[in-house]
Design an enzyme around this catalytic site. Structure first.
Site, PDB file in Angstrom:
ATOM      1  N   TYR A 155       1.115  -1.184  -0.175  1.00 21.00           N
ATOM      2  CA  TYR A 155       0.418   0.049   0.431  1.00 21.00           C
ATOM      3  C   TYR A 155       1.400   1.053  -0.204  1.00 21.00           C
ATOM      4  O   TYR A 155       0.630   1.863  -0.740  1.00 21.00           O
ATOM      5  CB  TYR A 155      -0.887  -0.099   1.092  1.00 21.00           C
ATOM      6  N   LYS A 159       1.561   4.287  -2.750  1.00 20.11           N
ATOM      7  CA  LYS A 159       1.322   5.858  -2.187  1.00 20.11           C
ATOM      8  C   LYS A 159       2.530   6.599  -3.000  1.00 20.11           C
ATOM      9  O   LYS A 159       2.318   7.297  -3.509  1.00 20.11           O
ATOM     10  CB  LYS A 159       0.060   6.042  -0.711  1.00 20.11           C
TER      11      LYS A 159
HETATM   12  P1  NDP Z   1     -12.773   3.669   2.056  1.00 16.94           P
HETATM   13  O1  NDP Z   1     -13.006   2.238   2.424  1.00 16.94           O
HETATM   14  O2  NDP Z   1     -14.016   3.673   3.222  1.00 16.94           O
HETATM   15  O3  NDP Z   1     -14.136   4.008   1.157  1.00 16.94           O
HETATM   16  C1  NDP Z   1     -13.798   3.690  -0.186  1.00 16.94           C
HETATM   17  C2  NDP Z   1     -14.356   4.304  -1.244  1.00 16.94           C
HETATM   18  O4  NDP Z   1     -14.300   4.155  -2.700  1.00 16.94           O
HETATM   19  C3  NDP Z   1     -16.171   4.380  -1.136  1.00 16.94           C
HETATM   20  O5  NDP Z   1     -16.428   3.960  -1.686  1.00 16.94           O
HETATM   21  C4  NDP Z   1     -15.809   2.186  -2.506  1.00 16.94           C
HETATM   22  O6  NDP Z   1     -17.235   2.037  -3.080  1.00 16.94           O
HETATM   23  C5  NDP Z   1     -14.949   3.294  -2.915  1.00 16.94           C
HETATM   24  N1  NDP Z   1     -13.987   1.702  -3.780  1.00 16.94           N
HETATM   25  C6  NDP Z   1     -13.514   0.560  -3.225  1.00 16.94           C
HETATM   26  N2  NDP Z   1     -12.591   0.232  -4.145  1.00 16.94           N
HETATM   27  C7  NDP Z   1     -13.556   0.595  -5.322  1.00 16.94           C
HETATM   28  C8  NDP Z   1     -13.016   0.493  -6.767  1.00 16.94           C
HETATM   29  N3  NDP Z   1     -12.123  -0.578  -6.995  1.00 16.94           N
HETATM   30  N4  NDP Z   1     -13.146   0.844  -7.295  1.00 16.94           N
HETATM   31  C9  NDP Z   1     -14.243   2.408  -7.006  1.00 16.94           C
HETATM   32  N5  NDP Z   1     -14.221   2.583  -6.002  1.00 16.94           N
HETATM   33  C10 NDP Z   1     -13.902   1.910  -5.080  1.00 16.94           C
HETATM   34  O7  NDP Z   1     -12.165   4.355   2.066  1.00 16.94           O
HETATM   35  P2  NDP Z   1     -11.098   4.737   2.835  1.00 16.94           P
HETATM   36  O8  NDP Z   1     -12.812   6.879   2.269  1.00 16.94           O
HETATM   37  O9  NDP Z   1     -10.606   5.418   4.397  1.00 16.94           O
HETATM   38  O10 NDP Z   1     -10.378   5.770   1.369  1.00 16.94           O
HETATM   39  C11 NDP Z   1     -10.231   7.112   0.606  1.00 16.94           C
HETATM   40  C12 NDP Z   1      -9.102   7.058  -0.192  1.00 16.94           C
HETATM   41  O11 NDP Z   1      -8.363   7.690   1.576  1.00 16.94           O
HETATM   42  C13 NDP Z   1      -7.801   5.718  -0.248  1.00 16.94           C
HETATM   43  O12 NDP Z   1      -7.448   6.335  -1.399  1.00 16.94           O
HETATM   44  C14 NDP Z   1      -6.974   5.502   0.580  1.00 16.94           C
HETATM   45  O13 NDP Z   1      -6.183   5.085  -0.095  1.00 16.94           O
HETATM   46  C15 NDP Z   1      -6.934   7.342   1.219  1.00 16.94           C
HETATM   47  N6  NDP Z   1      -6.208   6.971   2.756  1.00 16.94           N
HETATM   48  C16 NDP Z   1      -6.995   6.867   3.676  1.00 16.94           C
HETATM   49  C17 NDP Z   1      -6.542   6.913   4.697  1.00 16.94           C
HETATM   50  C18 NDP Z   1      -8.147   6.279   6.388  1.00 16.94           C
HETATM   51  O14 NDP Z   1      -7.122   6.335   6.847  1.00 16.94           O
HETATM   52  N7  NDP Z   1      -9.083   6.818   5.524  1.00 16.94           N
HETATM   53  C19 NDP Z   1      -5.503   7.768   4.964  1.00 16.94           C
HETATM   54  C20 NDP Z   1      -4.499   7.799   3.657  1.00 16.94           C
HETATM   55  C21 NDP Z   1      -5.196   7.418   2.992  1.00 16.94           C
HETATM   56  P3  NDP Z   1     -17.724   0.766  -2.612  1.00 16.94           P
HETATM   57  O15 NDP Z   1     -17.930   1.242  -0.774  1.00 16.94           O
HETATM   58  O16 NDP Z   1     -18.688   0.483  -3.275  1.00 16.94           O
HETATM   59  O17 NDP Z   1     -16.404  -0.206  -3.512  1.00 16.94           O
END
Ligand code: NDP
Length: 246
Positions: A155, A159
């Site tokens: 991961y 990033k």
């Molecule tokens: P969540 O798992 O809470 O939400 C993920 C979202 O992305 C959902 O809307 C989901 O939709 C969608 N999603 C997942 N897989 C796919 C896919 N293959 N294609 C299209 N949509 C997809 O994640 P977060 O909100 O925590 O993370 C969002 C971003 O922030 C990511 O890039 C993550 O790496 C980054 N991030 C998060 C951190 C954290 O601590 N939470 C820290 C640093 C970065 P569905 O339910 O329909 O699959």
């Protein structure tokens, strides 16, 4: 007039977590919104309804980030529906926490496909339509620069790739008046990284503020980067991590 009035924004993975908060915030700032999602249509339509209730305009499009045609089709649909595309937020991402030596090839491929390949595809498709003033915004991670949490090796590598993608692309599209920036969250309480999760104690302890962040704290930075006041910021990695990388 709000800061983003007349602008059209696409947030990938906008149905839950950080992406949903970004979509709602950009809409509150006046943008017309499109969000993509992979599986959860009802969560996506709840985000659309919330935006509409606030007086905004939004559409949800199913487009798995691993599916090239679906991602390209989503971008084309946004332009066909709203006539333009000004802001792309590459938010869809995934983590499969485990020791690197125990990760299967399928798991490694999945993390790369969503976090890197999906970003490449969406960005290429969006750039076909973006004009001067356009904004490409990545949601990277503070562990794309420094990694203090075991279990996130692939991961973290994806990033880090997003970070360099941002820096490189900013130089290719700068002459067109398009900025490219990477917002790097620290631990944010979402389904992916719940405040009660296995590594949460470690992640919280690594922050200077001794707490997890809220999705709205990430959305606020994205809104700034999407808006007119960030016009001279490009190729930048902007952390919103409670001091994790301090
Ligand atoms: P969540 O798992 O809470 O939400 C993920 C979202 O992305 C959902 O809307 C989901 O939709 C969608 N999603 C997942 N897989 C796919 C896919 N293959 N294609 C299209 N949509 C997809 O994640 P977060 O909100 O925590 O993370 C969002 C971003 O922030 C990511 O890039 C993550 O790496 C980054 N991030 C998060 C951190 C954290 O601590 N939470 C820290 C640093 C970065 P569905 O339910 O329909 O699959």
């Amino acid at each position: 007039m709000s800061k983003l009035t007349g602008k059209v924004a696409l947030v990938t993975g906008g149905s839950r977590g950080i992406g949903a908060a970004i979509a709602k915030r950009l809409a509150a700032d006046g943008a017309t919104l499109a969000i993509t999602y992979a599986k959860d249509a009802s969560a996506a339509s709840a985000v659309v309804k919330a935006i509409e209730l606030g007086g905004g305009k939004a559409v949800a499009i199913q487009a798995d980030a691993t599916n090239v045609e679906a991602v390209k089709g989503a971008v084309e649909k946004v332009v066909a529906t709203f006539g333009r595309l000004d802001v792309l937020v590459n938010n869809a991402g995934t983590a499969i926490p485990k020791k690197f030596e125990e990760a299967t090839l399928e798991e490694l491929d999945r993390v790369i496909d969503i976090n890197v390949r999906g970003v490449f595809i969406a960005t290429q498709a969006a750039l076909k339509h973006m004009k001067s003033g356009g904004r490409i915004i990545m949601i990277g991670s503070c562990i794309g620069e420094r990694n203090m949490t075991p279990g996130f090796v692939p991961y973290s590598a994806t990033k880090g790739a997003v970070k360099m993608f941002t820096q490189g692309l900013s130089r290719e599209v700068g002459s067109r008046g398009i900025t490219v920036n990477n917002v790097q969250p620290g631990p944010i309480d979402t389904d992916m990284n719940p405040v009660a999760g296995d590594s949460a104690v470690l992640q919280k302890a690594a922050t200077a503020l001794n707490r997890y962040g809220h999705v709205d704290e990430v959305a606020a930075l994205v809104a700034f980067v999407a808006g007119p006041e960030s016009s001279y910021i490009t190729g930048a990695n902007l952390t919103v991590d409670g001091g994790t990388n301090a």
